[in-house]
Design a protein around this motif. Structure first.
Motif, mmCIF file in Angstrom:
data_model
loop_
_atom_site.group_PDB
_atom_site.id
_atom_site.type_symbol
_atom_site.label_atom_id
_atom_site.label_comp_id
_atom_site.label_asym_id
_atom_site.label_seq_id
_atom_site.Cartn_x
_atom_site.Cartn_y
_atom_site.Cartn_z
ATOM 1 N N PRO A 166 106.694 -0.062 -70.142
ATOM 2 C CA PRO A 166 105.857 1.131 -70.357
ATOM 3 C C PRO A 166 104.506 0.976 -69.658
ATOM 4 N N GLY A 167 104.059 2.033 -69.030
ATOM 5 C CA GLY A 167 102.747 2.019 -68.375
ATOM 6 C C GLY A 167 102.780 1.510 -66.946
ATOM 7 N N SER A 168 103.935 1.020 -66.493
ATOM 8 C CA SER A 168 103.977 0.446 -65.139
ATOM 9 C C SER A 168 104.536 1.404 -64.091
ATOM 10 N N ALA A 169 104.962 2.596 -64.504
ATOM 11 C CA ALA A 169 105.605 3.522 -63.554
ATOM 12 C C ALA A 169 104.641 3.953 -62.455
ATOM 13 N N LEU A 170 105.178 4.071 -61.245
ATOM 14 C CA LEU A 170 104.398 4.562 -60.096
ATOM 15 C C LEU A 170 104.569 6.076 -60.051
ATOM 16 N N ARG A 171 103.644 6.780 -60.652
ATOM 17 C CA ARG A 171 103.757 8.228 -60.820
ATOM 18 C C ARG A 171 103.135 8.988 -59.654
ATOM 19 N N ARG A 172 103.513 10.243 -59.513
ATOM 20 C CA ARG A 172 102.957 11.070 -58.444
ATOM 21 C C ARG A 172 101.534 11.521 -58.736
ATOM 22 N N ASP A 173 101.155 11.492 -59.997
ATOM 23 C CA ASP A 173 99.858 12.071 -60.381
ATOM 24 C C ASP A 173 98.763 11.024 -60.527
ATOM 25 N N ALA A 174 98.985 9.842 -59.959
ATOM 26 C CA ALA A 174 98.070 8.730 -60.235
ATOM 27 C C ALA A 174 97.272 8.265 -59.016
ATOM 28 N N ALA A 175 97.305 9.025 -57.914
ATOM 29 C CA ALA A 175 96.514 8.619 -56.736
ATOM 30 C C ALA A 175 95.024 8.780 -57.034
ATOM 31 N N GLN A 176 94.234 7.851 -56.565
ATOM 32 C CA GLN A 176 92.790 7.855 -56.801
ATOM 33 C C GLN A 176 92.042 7.985 -55.471
ATOM 34 N N VAL A 177 90.923 8.675 -55.515
ATOM 35 C CA VAL A 177 90.080 8.793 -54.328
ATOM 36 C C VAL A 177 89.710 7.386 -53.842
ATOM 37 N N GLY A 178 89.882 7.154 -52.556
ATOM 38 C CA GLY A 178 89.599 5.833 -51.985
ATOM 39 C C GLY A 178 90.843 4.985 -51.806
ATOM 40 N N ASP A 179 91.948 5.376 -52.452
ATOM 41 C CA ASP A 179 93.206 4.630 -52.268
ATOM 42 C C ASP A 179 93.627 4.637 -50.795
ATOM 43 N N ASP A 180 94.183 3.518 -50.355
ATOM 44 C CA ASP A 180 94.918 3.512 -49.088
ATOM 45 C C ASP A 180 96.247 4.228 -49.281
ATOM 46 N N ILE A 181 96.734 4.837 -48.205
ATOM 47 C CA ILE A 181 98.093 5.402 -48.209
ATOM 48 C C ILE A 181 98.986 4.498 -47.374
ATOM 49 N N TRP A 182 100.127 4.131 -47.922
ATOM 50 C CA TRP A 182 101.057 3.207 -47.262
ATOM 51 C C TRP A 182 102.437 3.846 -47.123
ATOM 52 N N ILE A 183 103.151 3.367 -46.107
ATOM 53 C CA ILE A 183 104.539 3.791 -45.882
ATOM 54 C C ILE A 183 105.394 2.531 -45.756
ATOM 55 N N PHE A 212 108.827 11.289 -74.784
ATOM 56 C CA PHE A 212 108.910 11.742 -73.401
ATOM 57 C C PHE A 212 107.613 11.434 -72.682
ATOM 58 N N ALA A 213 107.613 10.325 -71.939
ATOM 59 C CA ALA A 213 106.387 9.891 -71.287
ATOM 60 C C ALA A 213 106.113 10.733 -70.047
ATOM 61 N N LEU A 214 107.157 11.294 -69.446
ATOM 62 C CA LEU A 214 107.009 12.051 -68.203
ATOM 63 C C LEU A 214 108.253 12.914 -68.030
#
Lengths: 322, 322
Positions: free
Chosen positions: A139-156, B22-24
């Motif tokens: 719990p709490g470790s999911a990589l969600r779509r709504d969690a990007a923060q200003v200053g984050d790098d974007i990676w591919i 339902f966490a998400l």
């Protein structure tokens, strides 16, 4: 003619005796699953439709692989570990050769990721392959779509655009050598779900998704849901080995808009750069830094000289594209 | 034309804020679910295909109801409490009237059972509705197909055959009055999943399943998997209110072979008869004792005088019936 139940028994039963997570598999009204104590379940469903997601005459082993790969890719994009899946198969006819190939492609990839087929349904009808997949994560470790923060790098992860290039070749929009075509087509038909990378990015990345409809459209989902914008360095986008040989225009177009590569796009704080690179090495997956999350909404495209690029960009949509 | 994502947003989002399980939900790569500690998950998948499971012009509210009902029925047959479901919808076109009706039928039944829509996928293609459903139950309490014991009573919930009678009327095999047709058709189009009865039967019944393809074929699954046989008192089978008015021959044929009623067939030790009746009362569901499990393999059909009945019986199979 094989009966419905013969079909299931003959082609789609895996052996998972001794694994206590699976109390009951195929053959009852429901499968029974014992979730690991304290873990969260990640669940995704994708249907693949003939003529839309694959050619009607698609080679069945590759199709079996791809159907599960796109679902595994959704687990990868959350950082979840694969656990099990269900398969609902609608088929025009019960062709044993097709079923043998399809199940081989499907179950080989499933076994590779220790992902168990726990339930299914077969029906006569136009070819439609619907998979629901289940994974686990703390719990709490999911990589969600709504969690990007200003200053984050974007990676591919990996590389982009070769799947789209294969489509261009099939459609005769472009001409490739046989070898190039075959290399690009394997990216289209046999995507690699980035499971190990997704798990390695837990606690490091903020937001993630898998790129199925093209980077611009898919990154747009992260931006929308995180209420942020982004600046992309277009010429740093990792083009696939075949796409690399094409013109800059095609490289830009297909890395930005090509779907079907199933790479991860993720964001991580800049202080995590070394950790991201280590996660890539540990999971034997290339990772490339391609941009930055900004407070200003919208997506800005820049070339290597940081000059703005203006391109008409549209995301793939099943109901608005022909 | 609506885009794929507009569709999902507009018609298929339930509000389940405040429910910590339902966490998400819809909108990320996966839904996240927190299973209740110590509970087992029951999982089932069913696809409904146009022209096979329903008429191509089926009324959308009823279709939405039925698609979820047949999946809820699988949970009922295990004794599981509904938790959540995913929906993969393949549609020839994004018709707002159809979508509004379909989602109304689907979500009304979902809300009735507090079953949450947590993920989905929409694609353009021949109409195909694939639902995966998730329920919870205490470990060891599932009503499995392989658990019937010699000496068990065989029970049926509700009534059988009216759905098959409606089909006979649609196919002009039989003539019904408008009122009769409408009553029978509502059984076919709006089956009632026996969720409350299934839960009430935990610890009482041994084996159970839901009757989708006809009693003979479906009871056969219990017999096969439990390695037992059965003796059925054919004239004690509870015929639906419309079927009751037909000839004995039709009553026998349609109660034994009619599919689509989605009643439960379950077995329970004879010392549990009072408990079964109490479970029926508590869940406001009729229960009728119709036979007995025997050591001798095979299914024996008897009339009210315990005389053997010989009938040609075949179970419905999607690949061997026209």
């Amino acid at each position: 003619m094989l009966s419905e139940f013969d079909l299931i028994k003959q082609y789609f039963v895996q052996d998972y005796a001794g694994d206590s997570r699976f109390a009951l598999g195929i053959g009852d009204d429901c499968a029974l699953l014992n979730p690991s104590p304290g873990m969260q379940l990640a669940i995704s469903t994708d249907a693949l439709v003939s003529g839309r997601h694959f050619f009607a005459d698609a080679e069945p082993i590759g199709l079996g692989h791809k159907c599960l790969a796109v679902n595994l890719s959704d687990l990868a994009a959350m950082g979840a570990k694969p656990l099990a899946f269900t398969l609902a198969l609608s088929l025009p006819e019960a062709n044993p050769d097709w079923l043998a190939g399809f199940s081989q492609g499907l179950l080989s990839l499933a076994n590779l990721h220790q992902c168990r087929l726990i339930g299914g349904d077969t029906t006569k009808g136009p070819l439609n392959i619907c998979i629901s997949i289940f994974g686990e994560l703390p719990p709490g470790s999911a990589l969600r779509r709504d969690a990007a923060q200003v200053g984050d790098d974007i990676w591919i992860s990996g590389s982009l655009g070769d799947a789209r290039l294969a489509l261009a070749s099939y459609w005769k929009e472009m001409t490739l050598t046989d070898e190039e075509h075959s290399q690009a087509a394997s990216r289209m038909h046999r995507p690699t779900p980035r499971i190990a990378l997704g798990i390695a990015l837990r606690g490091i990345a903020n937001a993630a998704l898998d790129i199925s409809d093209g980077l611009v459209g898919d990154l747009g989902h992260i931006l929308d849901r995180s209420h942020v914008g982004a600046n992309l360095d277009v010429d740093s986008l990792p083009a696939g080995p075949v796409l690399k040989k094409q013109t800059q225009e095609k490289r830009r177009e297909f890395t930005l808009n090509g779907g079907d590569d199933y790479e991860l796009c993720f964001t991580a704080p800049s202080h995590q750069r070394q950790a991201v690179i280590a996660a890539g090495l540990a999971s034997q997956t290339a990772v490339t830094r391609v941009g930055i999350i900004e407070a200003e909404l919208g997506l800005r495209l820049r070339d290597t000289n940081a000059e703005a690029i203006n391109m008409a960009l549209t995301s793939f949509d099943h109901f608005t594209t022909p």
